[in-house]
Motif scaffolding. Structure first.
Motif, mmCIF file in Angstrom:
data_model
loop_
_atom_site.group_PDB
_atom_site.id
_atom_site.type_symbol
_atom_site.label_atom_id
_atom_site.label_comp_id
_atom_site.label_asym_id
_atom_site.label_seq_id
_atom_site.Cartn_x
_atom_site.Cartn_y
_atom_site.Cartn_z
ATOM 1 N N ARG A 104 -4.897 0.584 1.279
ATOM 2 C CA ARG A 104 -3.991 1.710 1.084
ATOM 3 C C ARG A 104 -3.897 2.533 2.362
ATOM 4 N N LYS A 412 7.795 10.019 -4.474
ATOM 5 C CA LYS A 412 6.369 9.801 -4.768
ATOM 6 C C LYS A 412 6.140 8.404 -5.327
ATOM 7 N N GLN A 413 7.058 7.984 -6.190
ATOM 8 C CA GLN A 413 6.888 6.670 -6.795
ATOM 9 C C GLN A 413 7.004 5.567 -5.743
ATOM 10 N N ARG A 416 3.847 5.585 -3.728
ATOM 11 C CA ARG A 416 2.717 5.069 -4.496
ATOM 12 C C ARG A 416 2.786 3.552 -4.603
ATOM 13 N N GLU A 417 3.971 3.066 -4.930
ATOM 14 C CA GLU A 417 4.130 1.619 -5.097
ATOM 15 C C GLU A 417 3.858 0.874 -3.803
ATOM 16 N N ASP A 421 -1.019 6.972 -0.112
ATOM 17 C CA ASP A 421 -1.507 8.181 -0.788
ATOM 18 C C ASP A 421 -1.088 9.379 0.037
#
Lengths: 472, 472
Positions: A104, A412-413, A416-417, A421
């Motif tokens: 991430r 945000k989605q 995130r995907e 972060d």
């Protein structure tokens, strides 16, 4: 011979993973009794771990009776009868599953880049502290911290700002939150605390923990305004003038004077100056802290080693005006200093032997490099009207303003995907999304250089940059 | 060439002392411009300090412009014009005088006897923690403590009491006071706290710090009574059933049941079981802690390593009932664990490798020896009606009751003049001298065996035993 997958980044130490795997294979009969185990050196090479790790694992298995050793054969599997080894075991509780460590991109971390920390120096100093002080380390430190650490902090402040602080005014605590907590208890629940909005949510939570009134103060381009501070009848004003989180505002001298003047007007007014990452000024002329220009004993300077060393150290400090230092001793001097003495002395040595300054210097260079690379990549990769940055001159974060018509939730989605972060400015304000500029808070301390191209790719998706690229 | 007196044990780091001395000599003209300074190696040898210390001092003086360096000449004094180099200097602050260490008899210490602590083991474990975890140590632990330490505490509790505690119910904190503080914040300021009277004054101070109501509960021979707990409408009851300080009362099972029944009657009632020195039961049958018999999730068990290791470690813990552990995570989980991660892992290793149990065992034997010797000496040396003891079966203190018609103030003066630090029962009760039995609280953890005859001599003075001796 061993082909185990050992996860260096997982929560469990590698040697424990190795023990588990070998033990499981023995119990399952995959490693039958008498099987010779590879030498420590060979196993270490096979598994890509250190010889010490294998040694620790073997010794534990030896102690548990799963393997045996002989001078001729080396280590070999014991001839175990499954039943025989069923000792009464302490009930094993279900562990919280360890979150898988993915690749991430972490832009929301309060952490630091630990790669450059001189761990071997710290170890060496720890050893020398144990040798030098021995059982002295078992004695409690004074309520305000060990004198050697307070001396080292005083010398460090002199080096940073050229100001001379009596070590008796310094109070050593267990990190930043503990400083806030301690100051709130010291001042009492009947005060009015003023905090910056946007800002860290924990500040409000901690000051408000016992029911004290907490007033959110909005910011103009220079920070909080004396007008609002007055209007809201604030008594204890908590600000980060050298570098505000998350906006990155550095408060100019004029505004500082206004706030100091405000504080000087009444006996019960104080300013808590929270310098959580002021060592990492990246560009521009540094402005001395309020502490340096405080004539009337109105400023409580607080700082921690969370950003300069690591968040796991849990050591912070406050510099109190003399009058408060005396009052603190009377009111709170019965409490024990919460920081282990050994840790205090290791840190004192790390500071007074000059390692902290050198490390900060090195990290500043490193972070500046990451910041520059990131800013350049954003400029080159996300050219267009959609993005602009602010607050880039100091500290370990900046704002990336977005003008793309896309709702924050959607952004945000996407982030995130794609494994990014990151928080938005709206996450840090009491006013919520409606009251905040649309901006990502980019905390780049934990960002690896090689992640930057991926990050830029994701940002282009938000901006619609991908479409543009196709059009090029 | 340098003949400076550098004080290694003084508060100021040696290199700063060296800088001050050289700078002063330069400013005074004792080291005129152009003077060659000894090489770092020579200076280090002259002064009996490390080369690094001299190097740091030279580099600082170089940065300040007092000295220069050239490849051929090495370091030499700059040709300074007095005025030009008058930089603001770090003001030297008057140190608090260090109290002279006398040969006092300390019976008022909350400390431990540190002579038998296996410091070399601790050092070894510290080293192995640094080697094993390396930069993992820079990462923050969860809010409730590092999983390995919570595991080790759970295993230790199993070993002590045969009870199985889910490590997720354990909360690691910075020592006992910090546990009280944290629990008070968790429960809130609107609760009624019930504490034992007599008892440690800090307990009342900490629970009452934010204005919560604190009720003092008197003790009969079994401890606090359920009747008074009810009558005073207590919600959070703080007791030390295994060994009360300072009376030494061990609460019998019958009283424990009554209090557990009281707690079970309402949802907001809880018992904080403070087991600060329960490992040191000296005689008699141990009674399992309330934690072991708590069916309804009403008991918060707290303990520290202050008595079993040292007060300087500042690590304590609470075991919360599951329902409170969940509530704690929701309400306080945003806070950072205040204990440094390295310290947590060293302690975890010290526990799980069995060193703590061994050390406690050794210390129990040692303390029992001191206690027995002291009790025997009191019996033999202070025979008569004046003295009797109570609360001797557990922990590291007992009461020495005195019936001699002498006012406490007079006794205190005799003790003080003879170098005995000791408190009276009346010092620990809210009722003061009038409400308390006349008794000395003898905390013998820090008493050396060879001090016992002197102590007995002083006690005879109080009892009038000296006169008796003359009459013999």
């Amino acid at each position: 011979m061993f082909h185990y997958q050992l996860e260096k980044k997982s929560g469990q130490p590698v040697y424990l993973q190795l023990i588990d795997q070998i033990r499981t294979d023995i119990l399952r009969g995959l490693l039958p009794g008498g099987t010779k185990l590879p030498s420590k050196r060979t196993a270490a090479a096979d598994l890509g771990v250190s010889v010490v790790t294998v040694k620790n694992a073997y010794e534990q298995l030896l102690a548990e009776g799963y393997i045996l050793s002989s001078e001729r054969k080396g280590y070999y599997v014991a001839d175990i009868n499954g039943e025989q080894y069923h000792q009464p075991e302490r009930q094993v509780h279900k562990k919280q599953p360890v979150a898988p460590v993915e690749k991430r991109i972490n832009l929301a971390s309060g952490g630091v880049s630990s790669g450059l920390f001189p761990m071997s120096v710290w170890m060496k100093l720890s050893r020398s502290v144990y040798l030098e002080y021995g059982k002295e380390l078992l004695k409690k430190a004074p309520y305000n911290g060990h004198p050697l650490l307070r001396d080292a902090i005083s010398a460090y402040l002199y080096q940073l700002y050229g100001i001379s602080v009596d070590p008796e005014r310094i109070l050593v605590t267990s990190g930043n939150e503990h400083v806030y907590n301690t100051l709130e208890t010291f001042f009492g629940d009947d005060r009015v605390y003023g905090i910056e909005d946007p800002g860290h949510r924990t500040i409000a939570s901690l000051y408000g923990q016992h029911g004290a009134r907490v007033e959110y103060l909005s910011l103009d381009e220079k920070g909080v305004t004396a007008g609002e501070v007055r209007h809201k009848k604030v008594q204890i004003l908590h600000i980060s003038p050298s570098h505000h989180f998350p906006t990155g505002i550095t408060m100019p001298a004029s505004r500082r004077s206004e706030l100091l003047a405000w504080a000087g007007e009444a006996e019960d007014r104080f300013i808590i100056e929270d310098e959580y990452d002021s060592e990492f000024r990246m560009a521009g002329k540094p402005i001395p802290p309020l502490l340096a220009v405080d004539q009337k004993g109105k400023v409580i300077y607080i700082n921690t080693f969370t950003k300069t060393i690591a968040p796991s150290l849990r050591i912070g400090y406050a510099v109190l005006p003399q009058v408060l230092a005396d009052r603190y001793r009377e009111k709170m001097g019965f409490l024990s200093c919460t920081v282990p003495v050994a840790e205090q002395l290791i840190l004192a040595k790390f500071m007074s032997d000059g390692y902290l300054s050198r490390h900060v210097h090195r990290m500043r260079t490193y972070y500046r490099h990451i910041r520059d690379k990131l800013l350049r990549s954003i400029e080159e990769g996300c050219a267009g009207e959609e993005f602009s940055v602010s607050g880039v001159d100091s500290g370990l974060h900046f704002l990336l303003h977005v003008r793309n018509g896309m709702p924050e939730d959607e952004m945000k989605q996407i982030l995130r995907e794609n494994g990014v972060d990151v928080r938005f400015l709206s996450d840090y304000t009491a006013k919520g999304e409606a009251g905040a500029d649309k901006a990502l808070v980019i905390s780049y301390a934990d960002l690896a250089e090689e992640q930057i191209p991926d990050l830029i790719g994701v940002l282009r998706q938000i901006a619609g940059g991908d479409n543009k690229k196709e059009a090029d």
